[in-house]
Design a protein around this motif. Structure first.
Motif, PDB file in Angstrom:
ATOM      1  N   THR A  62       4.270  11.067   5.045  1.00 46.43           N
ATOM      2  CA  THR A  62       2.892  11.393   4.696  1.00 46.43           C
ATOM      3  C   THR A  62       2.167  10.094   4.328  1.00 46.43           C
ATOM      4  N   PRO A  63       0.833  10.102   4.286  1.00 50.63           N
ATOM      5  CA  PRO A  63       0.115   8.901   3.847  1.00 50.63           C
ATOM      6  C   PRO A  63       0.555   8.417   2.470  1.00 50.63           C
ATOM      7  N   ASP A  64       0.806   9.338   1.546  1.00 49.55           N
ATOM      8  CA  ASP A  64       1.279   8.941   0.211  1.00 49.55           C
ATOM      9  C   ASP A  64       2.632   8.243   0.303  1.00 49.55           C
ATOM     10  N   ASP A  65       3.521   8.764   1.168  1.00 44.98           N
ATOM     11  CA  ASP A  65       4.836   8.140   1.340  1.00 44.98           C
ATOM     12  C   ASP A  65       4.688   6.694   1.816  1.00 44.98           C
ATOM     13  N   VAL A  66       3.792   6.496   2.767  1.00 44.12           N
ATOM     14  CA  VAL A  66       3.618   5.167   3.361  1.00 44.12           C
ATOM     15  C   VAL A  66       3.059   4.191   2.328  1.00 44.12           C
ATOM     16  N   VAL A  67       2.078   4.618   1.552  1.00 53.15           N
ATOM     17  CA  VAL A  67       1.484   3.756   0.535  1.00 53.15           C
ATOM     18  C   VAL A  67       2.519   3.405  -0.532  1.00 53.15           C
ATOM     19  N   ASN A  68       3.269   4.412  -0.989  1.00 51.54           N
ATOM     20  CA  ASN A  68       4.280   4.166  -2.025  1.00 51.54           C
ATOM     21  C   ASN A  68       5.393   3.267  -1.508  1.00 51.54           C
ATOM     22  N   LEU A 147      -4.992   5.322   2.171  1.00 54.14           N
ATOM     23  CA  LEU A 147      -4.301   4.304   2.957  1.00 54.14           C
ATOM     24  C   LEU A 147      -5.002   2.958   2.832  1.00 54.14           C
ATOM     25  N   TYR A 148      -6.319   2.977   2.918  1.00 56.43           N
ATOM     26  CA  TYR A 148      -7.078   1.729   2.866  1.00 56.43           C
ATOM     27  C   TYR A 148      -6.975   1.086   1.488  1.00 56.43           C
ATOM     28  N   ALA A 149      -6.998   1.905   0.448  1.00 56.18           N
ATOM     29  CA  ALA A 149      -6.810   1.378  -0.905  1.00 56.18           C
ATOM     30  C   ALA A 149      -5.409   0.788  -1.070  1.00 56.18           C
ATOM     31  N   GLY A 150      -4.461   1.311  -0.313  1.00 57.44           N
ATOM     32  CA  GLY A 150      -3.088   0.807  -0.349  1.00 57.44           C
ATOM     33  C   GLY A 150      -2.824  -0.318   0.627  1.00 57.44           C
ATOM     34  N   ARG A 151      -3.897  -0.918   1.186  1.00 61.80           N
ATOM     35  CA  ARG A 151      -3.827  -2.081   2.080  1.00 61.80           C
ATOM     36  C   ARG A 151      -3.271  -1.753   3.462  1.00 61.80           C
ATOM     37  N   ILE A 152      -3.345  -0.495   3.842  1.00 62.17           N
ATOM     38  CA  ILE A 152      -2.891  -0.081   5.169  1.00 62.17           C
ATOM     39  C   ILE A 152      -4.112   0.343   5.976  1.00 62.17           C
ATOM     40  N   ASN A 153      -4.305  -0.269   7.123  1.00 62.88           N
ATOM     41  CA  ASN A 153      -5.455   0.051   7.959  1.00 62.88           C
ATOM     42  C   ASN A 153      -5.211   1.350   8.718  1.00 62.88           C
ATOM     43  N   LYS A 164      -9.496   5.526  16.878  1.00 61.39           N
ATOM     44  CA  LYS A 164     -10.021   4.179  16.675  1.00 61.39           C
ATOM     45  C   LYS A 164      -9.327   3.501  15.497  1.00 61.39           C
ATOM     46  N   ILE A 165      -9.189   2.182  15.596  1.00 63.04           N
ATOM     47  CA  ILE A 165      -8.748   1.392  14.445  1.00 63.04           C
ATOM     48  C   ILE A 165      -9.886   1.382  13.439  1.00 63.04           C
ATOM     49  N   TRP A 166      -9.583   1.786  12.199  1.00 66.74           N
ATOM     50  CA  TRP A 166     -10.660   1.979  11.221  1.00 66.74           C
ATOM     51  C   TRP A 166     -10.349   1.256   9.915  1.00 66.74           C
ATOM     52  N   GLY A 167      -9.920  -0.001  10.053  1.00 67.92           N
ATOM     53  CA  GLY A 167      -9.635  -0.793   8.866  1.00 67.92           C
ATOM     54  C   GLY A 167      -9.582  -2.269   9.201  1.00 67.92           C
ATOM     55  N   ASN A 168      -9.809  -3.111   8.182  1.00 66.26           N
ATOM     56  CA  ASN A 168      -9.942  -4.551   8.404  1.00 66.26           C
ATOM     57  C   ASN A 168      -9.254  -5.337   7.288  1.00 66.26           C
ATOM     58  N   LYS A 169      -8.253  -4.742   6.649  1.00 72.36           N
ATOM     59  CA  LYS A 169      -7.629  -5.383   5.491  1.00 72.36           C
ATOM     60  C   LYS A 169      -6.362  -6.135   5.867  1.00 72.36           C
ATOM     61  N   THR A 170      -6.108  -7.194   5.102  1.00 68.71           N
ATOM     62  CA  THR A 170      -4.814  -7.857   5.136  1.00 68.71           C
ATOM     63  C   THR A 170      -3.941  -7.251   4.036  1.00 68.71           C
ATOM     64  N   LEU A 171      -2.722  -7.750   3.929  1.00 65.76           N
ATOM     65  CA  LEU A 171      -1.815  -7.246   2.888  1.00 65.76           C
ATOM     66  C   LEU A 171      -1.956  -7.998   1.569  1.00 65.76           C
ATOM     67  N   GLN A 172      -2.987  -8.808   1.434  1.00 67.49           N
ATOM     68  CA  GLN A 172      -3.211  -9.491   0.161  1.00 67.49           C
ATOM     69  C   GLN A 172      -3.583  -8.477  -0.912  1.00 67.49           C
ATOM     70  N   ILE A 173      -2.960  -8.607  -2.074  1.00 67.38           N
ATOM     71  CA  ILE A 173      -3.223  -7.678  -3.180  1.00 67.38           C
ATOM     72  C   ILE A 173      -4.512  -8.045  -3.909  1.00 67.38           C
ATOM     73  N   ALA A 174      -4.739  -9.328  -4.145  1.00 66.60           N
ATOM     74  CA  ALA A 174      -5.938  -9.763  -4.867  1.00 66.60           C
ATOM     75  C   ALA A 174      -7.193  -9.428  -4.068  1.00 66.60           C
ATOM     76  N   ASN A 175      -8.222  -9.004  -4.789  1.00 67.25           N
ATOM     77  CA  ASN A 175      -9.471  -8.589  -4.144  1.00 67.25           C
ATOM     78  C   ASN A 175     -10.384  -9.805  -3.968  1.00 67.25           C
ATOM     79  N   THR A 176     -10.106 -10.591  -2.924  1.00 66.78           N
ATOM     80  CA  THR A 176     -10.941 -11.735  -2.589  1.00 66.78           C
ATOM     81  C   THR A 176     -11.387 -11.589  -1.133  1.00 66.78           C
ATOM     82  N   ALA A 177     -12.171 -12.551  -0.663  1.00 63.85           N
ATOM     83  CA  ALA A 177     -12.642 -12.492   0.726  1.00 63.85           C
ATOM     84  C   ALA A 177     -11.481 -12.486   1.706  1.00 63.85           C
ATOM     85  N   LEU A 178     -10.348 -13.083   1.339  1.00 68.28           N
ATOM     86  CA  LEU A 178      -9.223 -13.183   2.254  1.00 68.28           C
ATOM     87  C   LEU A 178      -8.405 -11.902   2.361  1.00 68.28           C
TER      88      LEU A 178
END
Length: 271
Positions: A62-68, A147-153, A164-178
């Motif tokens: 499930t999405p929760d499983d993947v985020v955890n 999923l997006y809050a958990g850094r998964i696009n 469609k691909i609906w996300g643009n995040k990297t796996l960086q935890i810190a909330n910066t431009a990167l």
């Protein structure tokens, strides 16, 4: 060993690396090793990591499983991952199979570079097309947001546009431009372009003339990126102190303001 064949950026020129056969749950040590290659040895490309959609028994996650499962094990602004998996037709064996969306992500990276620029998001209706029959799970809005809050696009299924691909995040935890993939790819592209022109300066005379050459080579590159909507502003400085000149070097500093990708459109109706 296969990943290590790509650890020398001067030997192989790539801007994206993927390992579809290994994933973040069953091969975490291998994923860490590839992240280290991309971040430390190369520092010139992004890594698209695969996240599984079933556990070891074959039960669909499930999405929760993947985020955890992802949790905080991986923290890298050079790496991104996508979910859920997609169904495609294996024409050679005439069967339907489930594949990781990694295939479509790297294809869209190439497509984005061809039709626009690396600093445009590899996502959305125009640059996020997924060639498949369907996604394993039709995500609800809350699942997509989790999923997006958990850094998964997430891969979003639209009734009119398809998957469609609906996300643009990297796996960086810190909330910066990167923590956005298009910003990381912007820096990588700028670094490659600037590094290639700065090679011309090596073994030149270390004086004010070479400092001017540096500025004349770097500023037009950044100006072109700004014109192509990659930057909102930039500034370049050169440090040529006596200590640096004694060490046969100059230090250049580049200040940039990257253009962010639009992710939310808020609309209000007033009667």
């Amino acid at each position: 060993e296969a990943a290590y064949t790509f650890d020398n950026p001067e030997e192989t020129n790539v801007n994206a690396l993927a390992t579809p056969g290994i994933d973040t749950m069953n091969n975490s040590d291998l994923i860490d090793a590839v992240i280290d290659i991309v971040e430390t040895d190369r520092a010139d490309c992004v890594y698209i990591a695969t996240t599984p959609d079933t556990d070891t028994s074959g039960t669909v996650l499930t999405p929760d499983d993947v985020v955890n499962m992802l949790n905080t094990d991986f923290d890298s602004n050079y790496t991104a991952t996508y979910w859920p998996w997609i169904q495609v037709n294996d024409t050679e064996n005439n069967v339907y199979i489930w594949l990781s969306p990694t295939r479509d992500v790297v294809r869209n990276i190439a497509y984005t570079d061809n039709v626009s620029y690396p600093w445009f998001a590899v996502a959305g209706i125009e640059r996020g097309n997924v060639d498949c029959i369907k996604a394993r799970i039709n995500l609800k809005i809350k699942q997509r947001d989790d999923l997006y809050a958990g850094r998964i696009n997430p891969l979003e299924t639209f009734s009119t546009e398809g998957v469609k691909i609906w996300g643009n995040k990297t796996l960086q935890i810190a909330n910066t431009a990167l923590n956005r993939l298009n910003v990381r790819r912007l820096l990588l592209q700028a670094r490659k372009l600037i590094s290639s022109v700065c090679l011309r300066l090596v073994f030149d005379q270390d004086d004010s003339v070479v400092a001017s050459k540096f500025l004349n080579l770097v500023n037009p590159i950044l100006a072109n990126i700004q014109k192509a909507r990659g930057l909102t502003d930039f500034r370049v400085t050169v440090d040529q102190s006596a200590e640096l000149m004694d060490g046969n070097q100059i230090n250049g500093t580049i200040y940039i303001k990257p253009t962010r990708a639009l992710e939310y459109v808020n609309i209000g109706f007033v009667l």
